[in-house]
Design a protein around this motif. Structure first.
Motif, short mmCIF file in Angstrom:
data_model
loop_
_atom_site.label_atom_id
_atom_site.label_comp_id
_atom_site.label_asym_id
_atom_site.label_seq_id
_atom_site.Cartn_x
_atom_site.Cartn_y
_atom_site.Cartn_z
N THR A 1 -5.39 1.09 5.59
CA THR A 1 -3.99 0.67 5.46
C THR A 1 -3.43 0.28 6.83
O THR A 1 -2.69 -0.71 6.95
CB THR A 1 -3.15 1.79 4.83
OG1 THR A 1 -3.83 2.24 3.64
CG2 THR A 1 -1.77 1.30 4.45
N THR B 1 -16.01 5.24 5.36
CA THR B 1 -15.26 5.89 4.28
C THR B 1 -16.21 6.73 3.45
O THR B 1 -17.41 6.50 3.43
CB THR B 1 -14.52 4.84 3.42
OG1 THR B 1 -13.59 5.54 2.58
CG2 THR B 1 -15.45 4.05 2.54
N ASN C 1 -9.19 12.97 -3.45
CA ASN C 1 -8.17 12.31 -2.67
C ASN C 1 -7.15 13.36 -2.25
O ASN C 1 -6.31 13.78 -3.03
CB ASN C 1 -7.53 11.22 -3.55
CG ASN C 1 -6.75 10.24 -2.73
OD1 ASN C 1 -6.14 10.60 -1.73
ND2 ASN C 1 -6.77 8.98 -3.14
N ARG D 1 -9.39 10.16 1.67
CA ARG D 1 -10.52 10.15 0.78
C ARG D 1 -11.63 11.04 1.32
O ARG D 1 -11.98 10.94 2.49
CB ARG D 1 -10.98 8.71 0.74
CG ARG D 1 -11.95 8.40 -0.27
CD ARG D 1 -11.96 6.89 -0.34
NE ARG D 1 -13.27 6.48 -0.69
CZ ARG D 1 -13.60 5.22 -0.88
NH1 ARG D 1 -12.70 4.27 -0.71
NH2 ARG D 1 -14.80 4.91 -1.21
N GLN E 1 -8.36 -0.24 -2.00
CA GLN E 1 -9.35 0.67 -1.41
C GLN E 1 -9.81 0.11 -0.06
O GLN E 1 -9.65 -1.09 0.20
CB GLN E 1 -10.60 0.74 -2.29
CG GLN E 1 -10.33 0.95 -3.76
CD GLN E 1 -11.61 0.95 -4.58
OE1 GLN E 1 -12.30 -0.07 -4.67
NE2 GLN E 1 -11.91 2.08 -5.20
N SER F 1 4.25 2.26 -1.87
CA SER F 1 3.47 3.48 -2.01
C SER F 1 2.00 3.11 -2.03
O SER F 1 1.61 2.09 -2.60
CB SER F 1 3.87 4.16 -3.33
OG SER F 1 3.00 5.24 -3.61
N ASP G 1 -12.67 4.28 -9.89
CA ASP G 1 -11.40 4.79 -10.43
C ASP G 1 -11.34 4.69 -11.94
O ASP G 1 -11.85 3.73 -12.53
CB ASP G 1 -10.21 4.01 -9.85
CG ASP G 1 -9.83 4.48 -8.47
OD1 ASP G 1 -9.79 5.71 -8.25
OD2 ASP G 1 -9.58 3.63 -7.59
N GLU H 1 -12.65 -0.64 0.62
CA GLU H 1 -13.61 -1.69 0.27
C GLU H 1 -12.95 -3.01 -0.06
O GLU H 1 -13.56 -4.07 0.06
CB GLU H 1 -14.43 -1.26 -0.96
CG GLU H 1 -15.37 -0.10 -0.74
CD GLU H 1 -14.71 1.27 -0.99
OE1 GLU H 1 -13.47 1.36 -0.90
OE2 GLU H 1 -15.45 2.23 -1.26
N ASP I 1 4.03 -0.05 -5.96
CA ASP I 1 2.95 0.94 -6.01
C ASP I 1 1.66 0.15 -5.91
O ASP I 1 1.23 -0.49 -6.87
CB ASP I 1 3.06 1.72 -7.32
CG ASP I 1 1.91 2.70 -7.52
OD1 ASP I 1 1.01 2.79 -6.66
OD2 ASP I 1 1.90 3.39 -8.56
N THR I 2 1.05 0.17 -4.73
CA THR I 2 -0.05 -0.74 -4.43
C THR I 2 -1.39 -0.04 -4.56
O THR I 2 -1.68 0.89 -3.83
CB THR I 2 0.09 -1.28 -3.00
OG1 THR I 2 -0.01 -0.18 -2.07
CG2 THR I 2 1.43 -1.97 -2.79
O1 PRX Z 1 -8.51 6.39 -6.09
C1 PRX Z 1 -7.85 5.28 -5.54
C2 PRX Z 1 -6.81 5.76 -4.56
O2 PRX Z 1 -7.41 5.74 -3.28
C3 PRX Z 1 -8.75 5.26 -3.38
C4 PRX Z 1 -9.09 4.44 -2.17
O3 PRX Z 1 -9.00 5.23 -1.04
P1 PRX Z 1 -9.15 4.57 0.39
O4 PRX Z 1 -10.37 3.73 0.43
O5 PRX Z 1 -9.05 5.67 1.38
O6 PRX Z 1 -7.93 3.60 0.53
C5 PRX Z 1 -6.64 4.11 0.51
C6 PRX Z 1 -5.66 3.04 0.90
C7 PRX Z 1 -5.82 1.76 0.20
C8 PRX Z 1 -8.77 4.48 -4.65
O7 PRX Z 1 -10.09 4.35 -5.17
N1 PRX Z 1 -5.61 4.91 -4.54
C9 PRX Z 1 -5.23 4.06 -3.58
N2 PRX Z 1 -4.04 3.51 -3.88
C10 PRX Z 1 -3.67 4.00 -5.07
C11 PRX Z 1 -4.68 4.88 -5.50
N3 PRX Z 1 -4.60 5.52 -6.69
C12 PRX Z 1 -3.53 5.28 -7.47
N4 PRX Z 1 -2.52 4.46 -7.12
C13 PRX Z 1 -2.55 3.80 -5.94
N5 PRX Z 1 -1.53 3.01 -5.61
#
Ligand code: PRX
Length: 646
Positions: free
Chosen positions: A308, A261, A518, A523, A412, A382, A497, A414, A408-409
């Motif tokens: 995901t 990532t 994003n 990402r 990351q 979401s 975040d 991580e 709305d989940t």
């Molecule tokens: O900024 C946040 C955003 O996606 C980032 C994580 O990205 P990634 O590691 O690719 O994972 C995405 C799938 C879990 C976070 O640091 N993010 C993820 N979900 C949300 C979000 N920002 C706002 N609301 C969310 N539900």
């Protein structure tokens, strides 16, 4: 910030696993005594040898170490497949829906068992052993799930690389993981278009070196070059393999997978997840957040190339004995109603997608949605980026007919699983808020100095204690893990975040506060796009920032300084866009490129990104302090020549 709230519908408080009072009670207990809580919930998976130690975690920057269930023995594939055979062998595990609506397939748990065993035997026959890293570069076909579970079965570590990444990006990931075996397909199929996965793999292998075996799953049947001695067709070896394969007993802390990532600096990092805690967390969140009950049809539209897909298409649902739908295609092919048609076709009850998909479908109006029934839908989800209240309302009203709560989940790569989310039978909803933490999760909001803020506040989001699904290290670079996540605010995991907390204690994620953007829920590190741009012979310097984009959430805005003898032109703009596509992949292509004779820098030569961000956001009336600029004239030129966002 939307002030609107939606109470939990009456039928939900009675059917769901937990109501609000129960949520608050369980949450309080989970953070008061995490050992007792996770000790109990660890039992939701099968252990060959039970754990006696539950939690052994330290966020001390001098000694970051995260271990859960560390003396237990288990196997992820056993839990996701074998364990269900006695009770649900004939139940459908995976519904596969092809890119072409005429193609679909249902795979029962018994069939899944046989396919995974066969795949595991194929991997073994190509020399894969426990601890080896296997790179999977596959389209959304059932074999992607078989291959992941096959690795887990024999104790190999998979590294799934999204099929949209370029040969260069794939090569970097193969090299970093030290994979000698790659599993790919002849071609992928998305939206009626073919993706040359095998050709990309060949190019990546030429660059990476060290690849000894390429296993090719036939998807389209295209005639692709096969290098003798290295490449084999999966079906040709699989047909001679037994549909039985012993499971490896794995320690809870043995690695399960690496997933690359982007971060704010450097090359993508290999996020390492391990076995026991990850599975417990993925399974438990899948059950509670989606309120999954036996018999439900659950569909997450992500790609297995992202976390995901790992946690909420494959591992969480299958660990729970669920029926999980896997979709090869895209939302607008062959028609703009495809998502809703698939929901009606397979009677989907729970639907989990990204805000960017909602926003793009919204543009086509309500008719393509309302002409479908969607009567089976009960819950919407979401993930991936902040969801703007307009998109939330549309999703709720048009897709969910006012009837379905939206979870709305927030989480990351991580974190391994969902950390902040409503539970649908327990928590009222506010459009745009991820609401409250899952059990055992301790979010805090801190200011720039690391001061923990109380009550209603805005700052940066950190987590002050570990949960079982947390990543354990950056593969091959523990120091980078410590630096990236535990050094900004000592003793806490820093998420990257920004976040607000309202009077109800609800969390509102405001987006990244670092140099990560994003784009359509993908990402991307701005540094990665910059290094791709400066690798072009005509580019001398580049700075990349995000800007608000109606559909993608954020778009990529690149400021490019050309070599002194090169003139800007439209052709060059196109050439640079294609260059980045080729270097990283289509998801990284700049939306806007501004040719800039020079970039705003401090006297010590540091690019002032804050200014570039403001200009890209069209907020140049509000540039803040520019007194440290080496040459203030640069800014006027940048403003005068900014690219139109429309
Ligand atoms: O900024 C946040 C955003 O996606 C980032 C994580 O990205 P990634 O590691 O690719 O994972 C995405 C799938 C879990 C976070 O640091 N993010 C993820 N979900 C949300 C979000 N920002 C706002 N609301 C969310 N539900």
């Amino acid at each position: 910030m939307s002030e609107k709230t939606y109470d939990v519908p009456a039928e939900w408080s009675s059917r769901a696993y937990v109501d609000e009072a129960k949520y608050r009670e369980i949450y309080a207990a989970s953070v008061k005594d995490p050992v007792a809580f996770w000790g109990e919930h660890g039992k939701r998976i099968h252990w060959f040898a039970p754990y006696t130690k539950v939690k052994n975690t330290s966020y001390d920057p001098h000694n970051v170490s995260i271990k859960w269930y560390e003396d237990g023995l288990t196997n992820v594939a056993y839990n996701c497949v074998d364990r269900h055979l006695a009770t649900r062998g004939d139940q459908v595990a995976i519904i596969w829906e092809g890119d072409n609506p005429a193609e679909d397939k249902k795979i029962t748990y018994r069939e899944l068992y046989e396919e995974v065993c066969r795949f595991a035997n194929v991997l073994k026959s190509r020399g894969v052993k426990k601890g080896d890293r296997v790179t999977l570069y596959l389209p959304m076909i059932p074999e992607a799930a078989y291959a992941m579970l096959a690795c887990a079965r024999i104790g190999a570590i998979h590294s799934v690389v999204f099929g949209g990444f370029s040969p260069d990006s794939l090569a970097g990931r193969i090299e970093d993981a030290g994979s000698t075996v790659i599993v790919t397909a002849d071609e992928g199929l998305r939206g009626g278009r073919k993706v040359p996965l095998k050709l990309n793999t060949d190019a990546a292998c030429d660059r990476a070196g060290g690849v000894e075996s390429v296993i090719v799953v036939r998807r389209t049947g295209a005639n692709v070059p096969m290098r003798s001695g290295r490449d084999v067709y999966y079906d040709e070896i699989a047909k001679n393999m037994p549909a039985e394969c012993a499971v490896a007993e794995m320690n809870a802390e043995d690695p399960l997978f690496i997933l690359y990532t982007s971060g704010s600096t450097g090359k993508p990092k290999g996020v390492l997840h391990t076995t026991g805690g990850y599975l417990v967390y993925a399974a438990m969140t899948h059950q509670y957040v989606f309120d999954y009950h036996d018999g439900d049809i659950y569909w997450c539209t992500a790609d297995v190339g992202w976390v995901t897909g790992h946690s909420y298409i494959v591992y969480g649902p299958l660990a729970n004995g669920a029926t999980t739908l896997m979709f090869e295609g895209v939302p607008n092919y062959p028609t703009i109603s495809r998502f809703w048609e698939v929901i009606d076709k397979h009677k989907v009850n729970i639907f989990y997608t990204a805000p960017t998909a909602i926003r793009s479908l919204m543009q086509a109006g309500e008719a393509p949605v309302t002409k479908t029934s969607r009567a089976s839908l009960r819950l919407l989800g979401s993930v991936g980026e902040p969801i703007n209240p307009e998109a939330w309302e549309w999703y709720h009203r048009v897709v969910g007919d006012h009837r379905c709560p939206i979870v709305d989940t927030w989480w990351q790569t991580e974190t391994g699983g969902i950390l902040i989310t409503p539970l649908p039978g327990a928590i009222k909803l506010k459009p745009g808020s991820a609401t409250l933490p899952f059990f055992g999760v301790v979010p805090e909001v801190v200011d720039a100095n690391g001061q923990v803020l109380d009550g209603v506040c805005e700052g940066n989001l950190v987590l002050s204690d570990s949960w079982p699904g947390q990543m354990r290290t950056v593969y091959g670079d523990h120091e980078r893990f410590v630096q990236t996540y535990f050094s900004t605010y000592a003793g806490k995991y820093f998420t990257g975040d920004g976040c607000r907390r309202d009077a109800d204690g609800f969390y509102w994620i405001t987006g990244r506060v670092d140099d990560v953007i994003n784009v359509s829920g993908h990402r991307m590190g701005t540094a990665e796009v910059e290094s791709a741009l400066v690798a072009h012979p005509k580019v001398s310097e580049a700075a990349v920032v995000g800007y608000p984009h109606d559909i993608k959430g954020q778009g990529i805005y690149a400021y490019v300084t050309l070599m002194s003898d090169i003139e800007p032109s439209e052709e060059l703009r196109k050439e640079l866009v294609n260059w980045v596509r080729k270097e990283i992949g289509p998801i990284a292509q700049p939306d806007l490129i501004q040719f800039a004779p020079s970039l705003p820098k401090t006297r010590s030569g540091k690019i002032m990104r804050r200014i570039l961000r403001k200009i890209a956001e069209d907020e140049f009336g509000n540039l803040g302090d520019t007194s440290t600029l080496a040459d203030p004239g640069v800014v006027e030129d940048l403003i005068g020549n900014r690219q139109n966002r429309r």
